[in-house]
Design a protein around this motif. Structure first.
Motif, PDB file in Angstrom:
ATOM      1  N   TYR A 334       0.822  -1.205   0.000  1.00 35.37           N
ATOM      2  CA  TYR A 334       0.000   0.000   0.000  1.00 35.37           C
ATOM      3  C   TYR A 334       0.860   1.260   0.000  1.00 35.37           C
ATOM      4  O   TYR A 334       0.508   2.264  -0.616  1.00 35.37           O
ATOM      5  N   LEU A 335       2.004   1.193   0.680  1.00 34.47           N
ATOM      6  CA  LEU A 335       2.899   2.339   0.715  1.00 34.47           C
ATOM      7  C   LEU A 335       3.366   2.702  -0.690  1.00 34.47           C
ATOM      8  O   LEU A 335       3.330   3.871  -1.102  1.00 34.47           O
ATOM      9  N   TYR A 336       3.787   1.701  -1.462  1.00 29.40           N
ATOM     10  CA  TYR A 336       4.286   1.961  -2.815  1.00 29.40           C
ATOM     11  C   TYR A 336       3.151   2.369  -3.754  1.00 29.40           C
ATOM     12  O   TYR A 336       3.346   3.194  -4.657  1.00 29.40           O
ATOM     13  N   GLN A 337       1.970   1.804  -3.556  1.00 31.21           N
ATOM     14  CA  GLN A 337       0.832   2.234  -4.364  1.00 31.21           C
ATOM     15  C   GLN A 337       0.523   3.707  -4.111  1.00 31.21           C
ATOM     16  O   GLN A 337       0.302   4.477  -5.046  1.00 31.21           O
ATOM     17  N   HIS A 338       0.519   4.099  -2.839  1.00 25.22           N
ATOM     18  CA  HIS A 338       0.260   5.491  -2.508  1.00 25.22           C
ATOM     19  C   HIS A 338       1.384   6.393  -3.009  1.00 25.22           C
ATOM     20  O   HIS A 338       1.126   7.513  -3.459  1.00 25.22           O
ATOM     21  N   LEU A 339       2.618   5.900  -2.935  1.00 25.60           N
ATOM     22  CA  LEU A 339       3.732   6.698  -3.443  1.00 25.60           C
ATOM     23  C   LEU A 339       3.533   6.983  -4.925  1.00 25.60           C
ATOM     24  O   LEU A 339       3.722   8.122  -5.379  1.00 25.60           O
ATOM     25  N   GLY A 340       3.140   5.964  -5.698  1.00 24.37           N
ATOM     26  CA  GLY A 340       2.874   6.169  -7.125  1.00 24.37           C
ATOM     27  C   GLY A 340       1.768   7.174  -7.362  1.00 24.37           C
ATOM     28  O   GLY A 340       1.866   8.059  -8.233  1.00 24.37           O
ATOM     29  N   ALA A 352      11.813  12.363 -10.664  1.00 22.84           N
ATOM     30  CA  ALA A 352      11.607  11.622  -9.418  1.00 22.84           C
ATOM     31  C   ALA A 352      12.550  10.441  -9.357  1.00 22.84           C
ATOM     32  O   ALA A 352      13.024   9.940 -10.388  1.00 22.84           O
ATOM     33  N   ALA A 353      12.827  10.005  -8.133  1.00 25.89           N
ATOM     34  CA  ALA A 353      13.705   8.849  -7.930  1.00 25.89           C
ATOM     35  C   ALA A 353      13.412   8.232  -6.573  1.00 25.89           C
ATOM     36  O   ALA A 353      13.087   8.938  -5.623  1.00 25.89           O
ATOM     37  N   PHE A 354      13.502   6.920  -6.511  1.00 25.97           N
ATOM     38  CA  PHE A 354      13.463   6.249  -5.207  1.00 25.97           C
ATOM     39  C   PHE A 354      14.307   4.994  -5.266  1.00 25.97           C
ATOM     40  O   PHE A 354      14.533   4.417  -6.331  1.00 25.97           O
ATOM     41  N   LEU A 355      14.774   4.584  -4.089  1.00 22.74           N
ATOM     42  CA  LEU A 355      15.623   3.407  -3.948  1.00 22.74           C
ATOM     43  C   LEU A 355      14.817   2.283  -3.322  1.00 22.74           C
ATOM     44  O   LEU A 355      14.100   2.494  -2.342  1.00 22.74           O
ATOM     45  N   THR A 356      14.920   1.083  -3.879  1.00 18.88           N
ATOM     46  CA  THR A 356      14.239  -0.072  -3.276  1.00 18.88           C
ATOM     47  C   THR A 356      14.971  -1.351  -3.666  1.00 18.88           C
ATOM     48  O   THR A 356      15.649  -1.400  -4.691  1.00 18.88           O
ATOM     49  N   ALA A 362       8.473  -1.678  -6.719  1.00 14.67           N
ATOM     50  CA  ALA A 362       8.628  -0.535  -7.623  1.00 14.67           C
ATOM     51  C   ALA A 362       7.509  -0.515  -8.656  1.00 14.67           C
ATOM     52  O   ALA A 362       6.972   0.550  -8.993  1.00 14.67           O
ATOM     53  N   ARG A 363       7.132  -1.705  -9.149  1.00 18.71           N
ATOM     54  CA  ARG A 363       6.048  -1.773 -10.142  1.00 18.71           C
ATOM     55  C   ARG A 363       4.705  -1.367  -9.548  1.00 18.71           C
ATOM     56  O   ARG A 363       3.799  -0.959 -10.273  1.00 18.71           O
ATOM     57  N   ARG A 364       4.565  -1.494  -8.213  1.00 19.55           N
ATOM     58  CA  ARG A 364       3.281  -1.154  -7.576  1.00 19.55           C
ATOM     59  C   ARG A 364       2.969   0.338  -7.682  1.00 19.55           C
ATOM     60  O   ARG A 364       1.839   0.744  -7.460  1.00 19.55           O
ATOM     61  N   THR A 365       3.959   1.149  -8.028  1.00 19.32           N
ATOM     62  CA  THR A 365       3.692   2.581  -8.204  1.00 19.32           C
ATOM     63  C   THR A 365       2.918   2.847  -9.484  1.00 19.32           C
ATOM     64  O   THR A 365       2.381   3.949  -9.661  1.00 19.32           O
ATOM     65  N   GLN A 366       2.886   1.855 -10.390  1.00 17.37           N
ATOM     66  CA  GLN A 366       2.203   1.999 -11.686  1.00 17.37           C
ATOM     67  C   GLN A 366       2.829   3.114 -12.527  1.00 17.37           C
ATOM     68  O   GLN A 366       2.170   3.713 -13.370  1.00 17.37           O
ATOM     69  N   TYR A 385      15.521   3.873  -9.026  1.00 15.97           N
ATOM     70  CA  TYR A 385      14.634   4.051 -10.172  1.00 15.97           C
ATOM     71  C   TYR A 385      14.438   5.535 -10.442  1.00 15.97           C
ATOM     72  O   TYR A 385      14.128   6.302  -9.523  1.00 15.97           O
ATOM     73  N   LEU A 386      14.614   5.936 -11.703  1.00 12.59           N
ATOM     74  CA  LEU A 386      14.453   7.326 -12.101  1.00 12.59           C
ATOM     75  C   LEU A 386      13.203   7.473 -12.963  1.00 12.59           C
ATOM     76  O   LEU A 386      12.915   6.628 -13.821  1.00 12.59           O
ATOM     77  N   PHE A 387      12.456   8.561 -12.748  1.00  6.93           N
ATOM     78  CA  PHE A 387      11.213   8.794 -13.456  1.00  6.93           C
ATOM     79  C   PHE A 387      11.148  10.233 -13.941  1.00  6.93           C
ATOM     80  O   PHE A 387      11.641  11.153 -13.278  1.00  6.93           O
TER      81      PHE A 387
END
Length: 729
Positions: A334-340, A352-356, A362-366, A385-387
């Motif tokens: 849920y944390l990663y979904q909300h982050l996305g 944007a960028a995050f480390l995991t 990471a895919r849960r961010t959609q 991951y860079l976005f």
């Protein structure tokens, strides 16, 4: 040494940072740069070495090579170390420490290797001066690095002392602190140096102790990270040249003063926890960045576009939890979904960028990453991951920006997009809910099994307890790719709040592996949070967090109801009673007396709470802490109604011998029937899939299998959940 003014040097770093460190060292004046695993070798003057210690944001240590020596035995190691004149490096009245790494056929133990090096050094001093320097474990005068590889040792002076990632500002850290040099590497990879030059903003929506924010601030203010430290390893080394060092420090202080006087970009973090936020603020102040770096007490779920609409676009960067559990697996999904969702809604048009460490999380961010870099957080392999977050209409809509005061819009900001797999699983849940709806309404069922590995690839059991969801993941076979299994579990977790309309925090996830005996009852947590549920008029306590099972076996709902209906005016015995829910049903049905026997004091205490919750005292409802089979053999009192639901296997330390349901059930039932009245009935149940009832019992008693009537609709998809017999004289 290459020349009187040039030295061979090595800068070590976390694995994955070698290229960045090489580029940084080049900017600091290094030459002959060569990358190796977790290190960069280079050539430089003493000023270059000092500059690396003072300015490197990425290195762990800077080592000045003294010698490279062949070593094939302990004796040769000792002799070769004697060829170095240690009085040129260590004061006889000072102290030192040996860092020994590596191994060979002759020297397999680092402690043994370090001891040999220490002996070589102190013996040389004792022979020359009649006395020797001491060995110190904390802040030694000189730190000597010795690396053994392929029968060759590289001996160096550690100019850093303690690792350079320890800047000095972070005395307060969160639960999983990010090392400062890894944070700096994340910022470099994410393009912060160029974005800050363009006055871009930086936001960390889950800033924790503030490490990313502080490192970004140090870069923006042109502050040398080494300025914050009180001590370097070279300061106790006899080769140290204070004049060069003092000149570099003065230059760095001047650059800091100029940097702090400039116009700063916005550098802001959000953190929900007051205690962590207080620690972060203290770290910021120690770094000298008060007023430059700002943090606010805001939870990710409450973050809205209005919180950042005044900021110029820039970089959103964060280090969300990963690897270790955050309460349970559901919380991470849920944390990663909300982050996305927040990245799309609040940071449209930003980088944007995050480390995991989890590609599936990471895919849960959609969101699709345009690039990722492999980095190591300690020994844990991660990816940055860079976005480039695209502009989206809803992200700039005025109504969305007013979400903080518009409840309906705020709910819309937490909408979760399901993956294809999660949507497929959600459809199965909807189908099951529809099938069970009429039965649940007719019988007032609030606790039930919704799903039990209906689709083999989604191997979980899902139970609903009022507004809470209890998920048990069956351990996947070794043939299943762990990453694929994790992705499927995350699909399940994603779908549950959407289908069941429950808060995400009320989804509890556990893993169920093949259990033996009462291992399934062993404690997992110590929260002690009980929830009251109702079943056929009985109030019962369940605990969804602390144990693998919850305190209430839902598949026994029908047999408990049968016991309740038959208990009026009878004496009831419950063996292997667990939390005595069947005994509470008997009491509710009017039993004149109940006796509940179990080996676990914890579960008997739980049982006592269940009785008291329903207004029953122990005066007529006895709880006995004992081995059920041993207790039976000593009893003479008769009972009209007996229920036995033993474990498949138990080898508790409290038992004189282990218990095996297939081997021992014959004697167990014989002893229980001895206490049963002539008109009484004994119900025997167990969940051992290969169970066969002892045929000698069929000759002595009337034995009737009643399994079908003890399986409610929610368990009919798994009819082998248990088997049950009615036994009479």
């Amino acid at each position: 040494m290459i020349s009187p003014t040039q030295f061979q040097l090595t800068a070590t770093c976390p694995k994955g940072l070698e290229q960045l460190l090489a580029e940084e060292l080049s900017q600091l004046g290094a030459s002959d740069i060569k990358q190796t695993v977790a290190a960069v070798n280079f050539t430089g003057t003493m000023e270059t070495a000092y500059r690396a210690c003072l300015w490197s944001r990425l290195a762990n240590r800077v080592l000045l090579k003294l010698a490279e020596l062949p070593v094939k035995s302990k004796e040769e190691l000792y002799q070769q170390l004697q060829t170095i004149d240690w009085a040129d490096h260590i004061d006889v009245d000072s102290d030192f420490l040996i860092d020994f790494t590596g191994a060979s056929e002759a020297i397999r133990n680092t402690r043994f290797g370090a001891l040999t090096v220490k002996d070589a050094i102190v013996d040389q001093f004792r022979n020359k001066f009649g006395r020797r320097p001491n060995v110190a474990k904390e802040q030694p005068g000189v730190r000597v690095s010795v690396r053994l590889k392929y029968d060759q040792v590289t001996v160096a002076i550690d100019l850093a002392g303690i690792s350079l990632h320890e800047r000095g500002y972070r005395r307060e850290a969160g639960m999983a602190p990010l090392k400062e040099n890894l944070a700096a590497a994340m910022l470099v990879r994410a393009g912060w140096p160029s974005l800050k030059a363009q006055s871009g903003s930086l936001v960390d929506p889950m800033c924790g102790a503030g490490t990313l924010l502080i490192e970004a601030g140090l870069m923006a203010a042109d502050i040398a990270p080494g300025l914050l430290r009180n001590y370097f390893g070279f300061q106790g080394w006899l080769g140290h040249i204070p004049a060069i060092w003092n000149k570099l420090v003065a230059e760095a202080k001047q650059r800091r003063e100029q940097g702090m006087s400039q116009q700063f970009p916005v550098i802001c973090g959000f953190e929900p926890g007051y205690k962590v936020l207080t620690k972060a603020q203290a770290n910021i102040e120690r770094a000298g960045l008060a007023g430059v770096v700002k943090i606010k007490q805001v939870d990710l779920a409450q973050l809205t576009p209005s919180a950042i609409e005044h900021m110029p676009t820039g970089l959103m960067i964060t280090n969300p939890p990963y690897g270790e559990r955050l309460g349970n697996e559901a919380s991470l999904v849920y944390l990663y979904q909300h982050l996305g969702e927040k990245m799309r809604q609040c940071f449209s048009g930003w980088q944007a960028a995050f480390l995991t460490s989890s590609a599936d999380l990471a895919r849960r961010t959609q969101l699709r990453s345009h690039k990722h870099y492999k980095l190591y957080n300690g020994a844990l392999e991660c990816a940055l991951y860079l976005f480039a977050i695209p502009e989206e209409n809803f992200a700039t809509d005025a109504s969305i920006k007013r979400a903080s005061v518009d409840k309906s819009v705020q709910q819309a900001t937490t909408h979760i997009r399901l993956s294809k797999g999660a949507e497929m699983f959600a459809n199965r849940l909807r189908k099951n809910l529809k099938q069970l709806k009429k039965w649940r309404n007719q019988h007032n069922i609030h606790c039930y099994r919704l799903y039990d590995a209906d689709m083999p690839e989604y191997a979980v059991a899902i139970d609903c307890y009022n507004e809470w969801v209890h998920v048990q993941e069956y351990a996947p076979p070794k043939s299943i790719d762990p990453e694929k299994a994790a992705a499927r579990l995350n699909d399940i977790i994603s779908a549950l709040p959407v289908v069941l309309d429950v808060p995400e925090k009320q989804v509890i996830v556990k893993r169920r592996e093949q259990q033996q005996g009462k291992k399934q009852y062993q404690k997992r947590d110590s929260r002690g949070e009980f929830m009251q549920v109702e079943e056929h008029g009985c109030q019962l306590l369940v605990n969804l967090q602390d144990y693998l099972d919850t305190g209430l076996f839902l598949d026994h709902r029908p047999i408990r109801h049968i016991i309740q209906q038959q208990a009026k005016g009878k004496r009831f015995l419950n063996l292997f009673c667990y939390t005595a829910s069947a005994s509470v049903h008997a009491a509710k049905g009017g039993a004149v007396k109940t006796t509940s026997v179990d080996l676990s004091k914890n579960y008997l205490n739980w049982a006592d709470k269940n009785f008291r919750l329903n207004g029953f005292s122990q005066q007529r409802h006895q709880l006995v802490e004992a081995d059920s089979l041993a207790w039976l053999k000593e009893q003479t009192q008769r009972y009209d109604l007996i229920f036995i639901d033993p474990p498949t296997f138990s080898n508790s330390k409290k038992l004189n011998q282990d218990f095996d349901v297939q081997r021992d059930h014959g004697e167990l039932i014989m002893q229980a029937m001895r206490l049963l009245t002539r008109e009484g009935v004994l119900y025997f149940s167990n969940n051992f899939r290969k169970f066969k009832i002892d045929e000698s019992l069929l000759d002595k008693f009337k034995v009737k299998e009643i399994t079908p009537i003890t399986i409610d609709p929610d368990f009919q998809r798994n009819a082998k959940i248990h088997r049950c017999w009615e036994i009479r004289y």
